[in-house]
Design a protein around this motif. Sequence first.
Motif, PDB file in Angstrom:
ATOM      1  N   LEU A 126      40.712   7.890  61.058  1.00  0.00           N
ATOM      2  CA  LEU A 126      40.170   7.676  59.571  1.00  0.00           C
ATOM      3  C   LEU A 126      38.686   6.948  59.528  1.00  0.00           C
ATOM      4  O   LEU A 126      38.422   6.395  58.306  1.00  0.00           O
ATOM      5  N   THR A 127      38.070   6.630  60.537  1.00  0.00           N
ATOM      6  CA  THR A 127      36.982   5.756  60.771  1.00  0.00           C
ATOM      7  C   THR A 127      35.939   6.534  59.719  1.00  0.00           C
ATOM      8  O   THR A 127      35.429   5.429  58.963  1.00  0.00           O
ATOM      9  N   ASP A 128      35.827   7.513  59.799  1.00  0.00           N
ATOM     10  CA  ASP A 128      34.474   8.301  59.035  1.00  0.00           C
ATOM     11  C   ASP A 128      35.216   8.265  57.609  1.00  0.00           C
ATOM     12  O   ASP A 128      33.974   8.273  56.830  1.00  0.00           O
ATOM     13  N   ALA A 129      36.138   8.291  57.354  1.00  0.00           N
ATOM     14  CA  ALA A 129      36.685   8.113  55.986  1.00  0.00           C
ATOM     15  C   ALA A 129      36.801   6.732  55.336  1.00  0.00           C
ATOM     16  O   ALA A 129      37.828   6.534  54.164  1.00  0.00           O
ATOM     17  N   ALA A 130      36.741   5.797  56.168  1.00  0.00           N
ATOM     18  CA  ALA A 130      37.205   4.339  55.822  1.00  0.00           C
ATOM     19  C   ALA A 130      36.729   3.749  54.506  1.00  0.00           C
ATOM     20  O   ALA A 130      37.364   3.101  53.914  1.00  0.00           O
ATOM     21  N   ASP A 131      35.435   4.422  54.137  1.00  0.00           N
ATOM     22  CA  ASP A 131      35.015   3.623  52.983  1.00  0.00           C
ATOM     23  C   ASP A 131      35.116   4.552  51.728  1.00  0.00           C
ATOM     24  O   ASP A 131      34.227   4.522  50.586  1.00  0.00           O
ATOM     25  N   ARG A 132      35.886   5.793  52.005  1.00  0.00           N
ATOM     26  CA  ARG A 132      36.149   6.652  50.640  1.00  0.00           C
ATOM     27  C   ARG A 132      37.379   6.191  50.118  1.00  0.00           C
ATOM     28  O   ARG A 132      38.315   5.795  50.650  1.00  0.00           O
ATOM     29  N   GLN A 133      37.443   6.354  48.581  1.00  0.00           N
ATOM     30  CA  GLN A 133      38.580   6.092  47.926  1.00  0.00           C
ATOM     31  C   GLN A 133      39.748   6.819  48.388  1.00  0.00           C
ATOM     32  O   GLN A 133      39.799   8.075  48.708  1.00  0.00           O
ATOM     33  N   VAL A 134      40.877   6.065  48.437  1.00  0.00           N
ATOM     34  CA  VAL A 134      42.245   6.465  49.017  1.00  0.00           C
ATOM     35  C   VAL A 134      42.504   7.889  48.060  1.00  0.00           C
ATOM     36  O   VAL A 134      43.095   8.913  48.519  1.00  0.00           O
ATOM     37  N   LYS A 135      42.263   7.755  46.662  1.00  0.00           N
ATOM     38  CA  LYS A 135      42.765   9.051  45.920  1.00  0.00           C
ATOM     39  C   LYS A 135      42.038  10.248  46.490  1.00  0.00           C
ATOM     40  O   LYS A 135      42.378  11.526  46.057  1.00  0.00           O
ATOM     41  N   LYS A 136      40.869  10.170  47.053  1.00  0.00           N
ATOM     42  CA  LYS A 136      40.186  11.285  47.747  1.00  0.00           C
ATOM     43  C   LYS A 136      40.742  11.885  49.028  1.00  0.00           C
ATOM     44  O   LYS A 136      39.912  12.706  49.598  1.00  0.00           O
ATOM     45  N   TYR A 137      41.614  11.075  49.596  1.00  0.00           N
ATOM     46  CA  TYR A 137      42.207  11.419  50.928  1.00  0.00           C
ATOM     47  C   TYR A 137      43.236  12.744  50.737  1.00  0.00           C
ATOM     48  O   TYR A 137      43.725  12.975  49.581  1.00  0.00           O
ATOM     49  N   SER A 138      43.249  13.694  51.667  1.00  0.00           N
ATOM     50  CA  SER A 138      44.271  14.635  51.644  1.00  0.00           C
ATOM     51  C   SER A 138      45.589  14.206  52.320  1.00  0.00           C
ATOM     52  O   SER A 138      45.606  13.090  52.701  1.00  0.00           O
ATOM     53  N   GLY A 139      46.539  14.938  52.190  1.00  0.00           N
ATOM     54  CA  GLY A 139      48.034  14.588  52.716  1.00  0.00           C
ATOM     55  C   GLY A 139      47.852  14.861  54.197  1.00  0.00           C
ATOM     56  O   GLY A 139      47.161  14.748  54.912  1.00  0.00           O
ATOM     57  N   LEU A 140      49.147  14.347  54.596  1.00  0.00           N
ATOM     58  CA  LEU A 140      49.680  14.219  56.069  1.00  0.00           C
ATOM     59  C   LEU A 140      49.398  15.396  56.750  1.00  0.00           C
ATOM     60  O   LEU A 140      50.391  16.284  56.491  1.00  0.00           O
ATOM     61  N   ASP A 141      48.451  15.678  57.522  1.00  0.00           N
ATOM     62  CA  ASP A 141      48.515  17.098  58.217  1.00  0.00           C
ATOM     63  C   ASP A 141      49.443  16.868  59.353  1.00  0.00           C
ATOM     64  O   ASP A 141      49.485  15.532  59.893  1.00  0.00           O
ATOM     65  N   PRO A 142      49.785  18.080  59.972  1.00  0.00           N
ATOM     66  CA  PRO A 142      50.725  17.816  61.445  1.00  0.00           C
ATOM     67  C   PRO A 142      50.029  17.021  62.405  1.00  0.00           C
ATOM     68  O   PRO A 142      50.868  16.391  63.328  1.00  0.00           O
ATOM     69  N   ARG A 143      48.776  17.169  62.773  1.00  0.00           N
ATOM     70  CA  ARG A 143      48.122  16.231  63.688  1.00  0.00           C
ATOM     71  C   ARG A 143      48.288  14.867  63.445  1.00  0.00           C
ATOM     72  O   ARG A 143      48.555  13.985  64.350  1.00  0.00           O
ATOM     73  N   SER A 144      48.161  14.448  62.025  1.00  0.00           N
ATOM     74  CA  SER A 144      48.382  12.998  61.619  1.00  0.00           C
ATOM     75  C   SER A 144      49.803  12.694  61.832  1.00  0.00           C
ATOM     76  O   SER A 144      50.019  11.537  62.201  1.00  0.00           O
ATOM     77  N   GLY A 145      50.577  13.472  61.498  1.00  0.00           N
ATOM     78  CA  GLY A 145      52.077  13.215  61.830  1.00  0.00           C
ATOM     79  C   GLY A 145      52.485  12.974  63.123  1.00  0.00           C
ATOM     80  O   GLY A 145      53.221  11.904  63.606  1.00  0.00           O
TER      81      GLY A 145
END
Length: 238
Positions: A126-145
């Motif tokens: 999530l380094t590239d998304a580190a400075d994005r608001q959490v409400k703009k994050y997507s759900g937990l995908d299988p790879r993240s799981g």
Amino acid sequence: MSTPAIETVGLVKTFGANRAVDGVDLTVPAGAVYGLLGPNGAGKTTVVRTLATLLRPDGGSARVFGHDVVSEADAVRARVSLTGQYAPVDEDLTGRENLVLLARLLGHSRRGARERAARLLAAFGLTDAADRQVKKYSGLDPRSGNQVWDIIRMVVANGTTVLLTTQYLDEADRLAGRIAVIDHGRVIAEGTPGELKSSVVAGTIHVRIRDAAQRPAAERILARRWRRRSSWRPTRWP
């Protein structure tokens, strides 16, 4: 013999007339993943909340690394961390800001909090998304799981004990060395994933209901019938 990470004897917790935990005995070795498997309402969360000193037991005893959860609650709290399914994050803050905030609340210095946040963001990709608001994050995908599972295995390899509560057999099967199956506040089976799977009687019963509206009643009848069988073991729930 080393002190168990968790040991409960006849643990009981009631809420009015509801006996949510009904004489649970557990022995969890240190440095392992131990699974608590069961359907919603089985008593898993109540056991965990009692072990974390968030609830006071009404009977029996519970110890965490040798410390009683009632008389030595402060010592227990110093040794445990409780993580729920849904993290308490501020959706208006960025991912980095949330992690830094939590690290600061846990006593890390400003620099230490930033470094810890950076490591966690990198671990989950999530380094590239580190400075994005959490409400703009997507759900937990299988790879993240799978990354979460890998991190659990890593912390256990470094000596941490993990008590995993789940209603999914495949998750417990992949992670836990031993599993306790809980239903209606009681441990109804305990062992390694292989032992539990081998104890399940092979075979399948197919029931076709002529009137779809009668399906709930049929399910209740079948559940009562098979719960009376000593060989019956739940393996998965919807």
